[in-house]
Design an enzyme around this catalytic site. Structure first.
Site, mmCIF file in Angstrom:
data_model
loop_
_atom_site.group_PDB
_atom_site.id
_atom_site.type_symbol
_atom_site.label_atom_id
_atom_site.label_comp_id
_atom_site.label_asym_id
_atom_site.label_seq_id
_atom_site.Cartn_x
_atom_site.Cartn_y
_atom_site.Cartn_z
ATOM 1 N N ASP A 126 -7.915 2.027 1.231
ATOM 2 C CA ASP A 126 -6.536 2.202 0.862
ATOM 3 C C ASP A 126 -5.982 2.675 2.124
ATOM 4 O OD1 ASP A 126 -4.346 2.345 -0.671
ATOM 5 O OD2 ASP A 126 -5.685 2.242 -2.671
ATOM 6 N N GLU A 170 1.381 7.449 -4.138
ATOM 7 C CA GLU A 170 0.848 6.854 -2.570
ATOM 8 C C GLU A 170 1.853 7.413 -1.461
ATOM 9 O OE1 GLU A 170 -0.512 4.834 -0.757
ATOM 10 O OE2 GLU A 170 -1.911 3.415 -1.965
ATOM 11 N N ASN A 206 -2.818 -2.974 3.666
ATOM 12 C CA ASN A 206 -2.814 -1.723 3.269
ATOM 13 C C ASN A 206 -3.138 -0.992 4.671
ATOM 14 O OD1 ASN A 206 -2.998 0.918 1.935
ATOM 15 N ND2 ASN A 206 -3.571 -0.456 0.164
#
Length: 291
Positions: free
Chosen positions: A204, A23, A154
């Site tokens: 995301d 991430e 997010n």
């Protein structure tokens, strides 16, 4: 409404080491390094310009990072926001906006055009509940809750002029936009731009380009969606990873997209998280710095 263009980019592998949950990629234009996190390892990873890979172990799950003006890294850990010095290895506690009375942790976060660290939380209750939030963190450790009622905060990104902030909820599957005042570090009332299906990709992590388009990782659909400022998907990039988590622009011209992914067996076979890259006919902007 025009049908979106579907593209299959020529992708190259950037990382040979497997990630659990890759991430928060951030390109450092001053050093040519790509930073990202492996949430559950937990570790911060730096890929230097020459290809050298450094892993910095963290004491708790690490959701995100950002660059600081003094060379340190601001990181969102399970235990709060910290400042990490990659030279000395020192980790300095700054604040804990989530607190210990909620079953959650810090998730997606980015430094905004105002120099603050904007970071959201994710519910870790089973099943998940809507007690996550979005916070604004100052360099002095001051925190302010700016949005509530979230499940998985997010998709933070800003328009090129810094006057609009994008934000998504990966579980509630919506994207919204806020008016943003970089001088006052304040947001206006949020307005919903669009919702997403599982097939379109749960929204995301994300980034924006110089033309004001928003690039969202469709973590449930193995794709990257390029979205216009009015919320229309205009391009779909089909990726060779099943669960992309976040894109960022990098490279000398900021025309390379780096995309992290997470480990999954969604397609019927196990696939480790990784980092891929491909060139696009768009340019990003340098990341903002904390402090």
């Amino acid at each position: 409404m025009t049908a979106p263009r579907i593209l299959e980019p020529k992708v190259r592998s950037v990382l040979q080491q497997p990630l659990t949950v890759g991430e928060s990629p951030v390109w450092d234009e001053q050093t040519g390094a790509l930073w990202h996190v492996d949430i559950l390892a937990p570790a911060i990873v730096r890929i230097s310009a020459g290809g050298k890979i450094d892993r910095f172990g963290m004491p708790a799950a690490v959701g995100c990072l950002g660059l600081c003006r003094d060379g340190r890294i601001v990181v969102g850990l399970q235990t709060g926001v910290h400042l990490f010095d990659p030279v000395s290895g020192d980790l300095e506690f700054l604040c804990d906006p989530v607190g210990r009375d909620i079953n959650g942790r810090l998730n997606d976060g980015k430094v905004g055009p105002d120099g603050h660290f904007w970071v959201g939380s994710i519910s870790e209750a089973k099943p998940q509940v809507n007690d996550a939030a979005l916070y604004r963190v100052g360099a002095d450790g001051s925190t302010r809750t700016v949005a509530t009622g979230l499940t998985s905060s997010n998709g933070l990104a800003w328009s090129p002029d810094g006057r609009r902030m994008y934000h998504s909820d990966s579980r509630q599957c919506f994207l919204r936009a806020f008016d943003f005042d970089p001088k006052k570090s304040e947001i206006g009332k949020g307005r919903r731009l669009r919702g997403f299906t599982e097939e379109q990709g749960r929204p995301d992590g994300a980034t924006t380009d110089r033309d004001g388009f928003y690039w969202s990782a469709g973590v449930s659909a193995g794709r990257l969606n390029r979205i216009s400022p009015d919320g229309e998907i205009v391009e779909i990039y089909i990726l060779p990873v099943a669960a992309p988590t976040m894109p960022c622009f990098g490279g000398p011209e900021f025309s390379t997209l780096y995309v992290t992914s997470l480990s999954t067996d969604r397609t019927g076979r196990f696939e480790a998280g990784t980092v891929i890259a491909f060139d696009v006919d768009a340019e990003g902007l340098p990341p903002f710095r904390f402090g």
